[in-house]
Design a protein around this motif. Structure first.
Motif, short mmCIF file in Angstrom:
data_model
loop_
_atom_site.label_atom_id
_atom_site.label_comp_id
_atom_site.label_asym_id
_atom_site.label_seq_id
_atom_site.Cartn_x
_atom_site.Cartn_y
_atom_site.Cartn_z
N LEU A 233 0.96 -1.04 0.21
CA LEU A 233 0.08 0.05 -0.05
C LEU A 233 0.88 1.49 0.08
O LEU A 233 0.42 2.40 -0.21
CB LEU A 233 -0.71 0.08 1.34
CG LEU A 233 -1.87 -1.40 1.45
CD1 LEU A 233 -2.52 -1.16 2.83
CD2 LEU A 233 -2.87 -1.24 0.34
N ALA A 234 2.07 1.11 -0.02
CA ALA A 234 2.93 2.19 0.31
C ALA A 234 4.34 1.87 -0.39
O ALA A 234 5.68 2.04 -0.12
CB ALA A 234 3.39 2.17 1.67
N PRO A 235 4.15 1.81 -1.86
CA PRO A 235 5.48 1.45 -2.60
C PRO A 235 6.24 2.88 -2.75
O PRO A 235 7.41 2.84 -3.22
CB PRO A 235 4.63 1.41 -4.01
CG PRO A 235 3.46 1.88 -3.93
CD PRO A 235 3.02 1.85 -2.51
N THR A 262 12.03 -1.84 0.51
CA THR A 262 11.17 -1.41 -0.62
C THR A 262 11.15 0.08 -0.59
O THR A 262 11.23 0.62 0.59
CB THR A 262 9.83 -2.09 -0.78
OG1 THR A 262 8.98 -2.00 0.48
CG2 THR A 262 10.13 -3.69 -0.98
N GLY A 263 10.61 0.59 -1.57
CA GLY A 263 10.37 2.26 -1.66
C GLY A 263 11.80 2.73 -2.21
O GLY A 263 12.57 2.21 -2.72
N PRO A 264 11.77 3.99 -1.58
CA PRO A 264 12.70 5.03 -2.33
C PRO A 264 14.22 4.81 -1.59
O PRO A 264 14.38 5.55 -0.58
CB PRO A 264 12.31 6.52 -1.99
CG PRO A 264 11.20 6.27 -0.80
CD PRO A 264 10.41 4.85 -0.80
N ARG A 265 14.66 3.54 -2.06
CA ARG A 265 16.04 3.19 -1.30
C ARG A 265 17.12 4.33 -1.48
O ARG A 265 17.98 4.46 -0.61
CB ARG A 265 16.50 1.91 -1.64
CG ARG A 265 15.92 0.72 -1.23
CD ARG A 265 15.58 -0.39 -2.15
NE ARG A 265 14.33 0.21 -3.11
CZ ARG A 265 13.71 -0.85 -3.97
NH1 ARG A 265 14.36 -1.94 -3.92
NH2 ARG A 265 12.91 -0.49 -4.48
N GLU A 266 16.91 5.33 -2.47
CA GLU A 266 17.90 6.08 -2.71
C GLU A 266 17.76 7.37 -1.85
O GLU A 266 18.82 7.96 -1.61
CB GLU A 266 17.76 6.56 -4.36
CG GLU A 266 16.42 7.67 -4.57
CD GLU A 266 15.28 6.69 -4.60
OE1 GLU A 266 15.29 5.48 -4.48
OE2 GLU A 266 14.02 7.37 -4.64
N ARG A 267 16.94 7.21 -0.98
CA ARG A 267 16.87 8.43 -0.07
C ARG A 267 17.59 7.76 1.53
O ARG A 267 17.56 8.36 2.51
CB ARG A 267 15.38 8.76 0.28
CG ARG A 267 14.59 9.07 -0.74
CD ARG A 267 14.43 10.57 -1.27
NE ARG A 267 14.43 11.43 -0.14
CZ ARG A 267 13.16 12.06 0.37
NH1 ARG A 267 12.19 11.77 -0.21
NH2 ARG A 267 12.97 12.80 1.32
N ALA A 268 18.04 6.41 1.24
CA ALA A 268 18.40 5.88 2.34
C ALA A 268 19.70 5.06 2.27
O ALA A 268 19.97 4.26 3.06
CB ALA A 268 17.47 4.80 2.85
#
Ligand code: PLP
Length: 411
Positions: A233-235, A262-268
């Motif tokens: 629910l939160a890609p 998952t999700g915006p790995r580039e932010r982490a």
């Protein structure tokens, strides 16, 4: 001859102050002493399927054993590729689960170890983590040990123990880093509604929070219950989903679990480097148990027979729930998943001021071991947790005796 030096005491470190894990606490130690003295204790305290006769699927045990000669060395710190690939495939077939690859998968010595990595790599003093109350207390303990501050949000007993979205929203501050979602839930047996999960995802999105999704019971679902992975629910939200072999596959002793990012790995990228650093510092997870992952995920899902209508786990859940509700002053929400029930002791009927004393007295008088609700960071002394793993006859005897004990119990 030794020269005499100063006599010195050794105390535990200050960082263990306020680290509590009372599922295995003083009452459990008392039970072990009683057992050592020859007493039989009915243990309804730990979610350890194997000791209640739930054998693992043969293929898993065989793969672990077969791998022994070739699994003598360390593996890659994140885990063997075949197992990580099996984890990727496992989620790829799930509707809506965001895509990720083997580099986003970390294998661990159980989910427990990975929970610790996820928090240790993230938290600075003063950082806050939203954790449910009641919770599986490892989340609170690991947050404290990692130097962070757990902030508990309410689950609502009136709403089948779903998280209270308004309470979550009211507890978000500029120090909040992440929200923990344990679904299906230990200790309540709740399976969260898609609406509530969507609401949590929206709060995470609005406030830039990371989501930790502990889904170790995702296949232990009763009746019509459907599990939704919050990551699906939160890609667009950074999400770490945890799961493993301890419950669905009944090999808790193998210590085998995984987490996927998952999700915006580039932010982490820096946080993810931290996770990789912690993984490499412990070299790798138990390698033979990593080999069991592919067999588990690829094979027939033998848990399905146990949770089908009339299946052993379903029957035991039914007996537990029905019998608890026949005790005057006790009420219990019907568990929709997992291996536990979390009944309420009406304070107007049962005057219990100290629930740890209550479970100790129950142990001493009835030789039955449950866990007090406050061990799950529930603030009031009016609940306890019982596991639904024993045979129905044992559960039925135990609950009858709990009822008799309560009828004359005063503190
Ligand atoms: N998360 C939850 C909600 C649990 O109930 C448990 C074990 O009871 C764990 C994690 C730890 O599991 P593992 O055996 O994979 O360390």
């Amino acid at each position: 001859q030794h020269s005499s030096g100063p006599l010195r005491n050794f105390d535990q470190s200050a960082k263990l102050r306020n680290v509590l894990y009372d599922i295995r606490g003083p009452v459990q130690d008392h039970a072990s002493r009683l057992e050592a003295d020859g007493h039989r204790i009915l243990r309804l305290n730990i979610g350890n399927p194997a000791v209640f006769g739930f054998d693992a699927p043969d293929a898993i045990v065989r793969d672990m054993v077969t791998s022994l000669p070739t699994a003598q060395g360390y593996s890659d710190s994140k885990g063997i590729i075949s197992a990580r690939r099996a984890v990727v495939n496992h989620y790829q077939v799930r509707e809506g689960f965001p895509s990720f690859d083997v580099e986003d998968v970390y294998l661990g010595n159980g989910v427990s170890e990975l929970i610790s990595f996820a928090l240790q790599a993230l938290l600075n003093p003063g950082d806050e983590i939203l954790v449910p109350s009641p919770d599986y207390p490892l989340w609170t303990a690991s947050t404290v040990l990692a130097g962070g501050t757990p902030v508990h949000y309410a689950a609502s007993e009136e709403h089948d123990w779903n998280p209270d979205l308004a309470d979550i929203a009211s507890k978000i501050t500029d120090r909040t880093k992440a929200i923990v979602v344990i679904n299906p839930n230990n200790p309540t047996g709740a399976v969260y509604s898609p609406e509530v999960l969507t609401g949590i995802a929206e709060l995470a999105r609005q406030h830039g929070l990371l989501i930790f999704a502990d889904e170790i019971y995702d296949r232990i679902l009763y009746d019509e219950a459907k599990h939704t992975s919050i990551a699906s629910l939160a890609p667009d939200v950074l999400c770490i989903t945890f799961n493993g072999l301890s419950k669905t596959y009944r090999v808790a002793g193998y210590r085998s679990g995984w987490m996927v990012i998952t999700g915006p790995r580039e932010r982490a990228t820096s946080y993810i480097e931290g996770l990789t650093l912690l993984s490499s510092m412990r070299l790798c997870a138990n390698v033979p148990a990593q080999h069991a992952i592919q067999a588990a995920l690829g094979g027939i899902q033998s848990i399905d027979a146990l949770i089908a209508p009339g299946g052993r786990l379903t029957r035991q859940r039914d007996v537990t729930w029905e019998m608890l509700n026949t005790i005057p002053g006790v009420s219990c929400v019907k568990p929709k998943g997992a291996l536990y029930a979390f009944p309420r002791l009406d304070p107007d009927v049962h005057e219990i001021h100290d629930d740890e004393k209550f479970v100790l007295d129950l142990l001493i008088h009835e030789r039955i071991l449950v866990v007090q609700g406050t061990a799950f960071n529930w603030s009031k002394p009016d609940h306890f947790r019982i596991v639904t793993l024993p045979e129905s006859a044992d559960l039925s005897t135990a609950i009858e005796r709990i009822g008799n004990f309560l009828s004359s119990y005063r503190q």
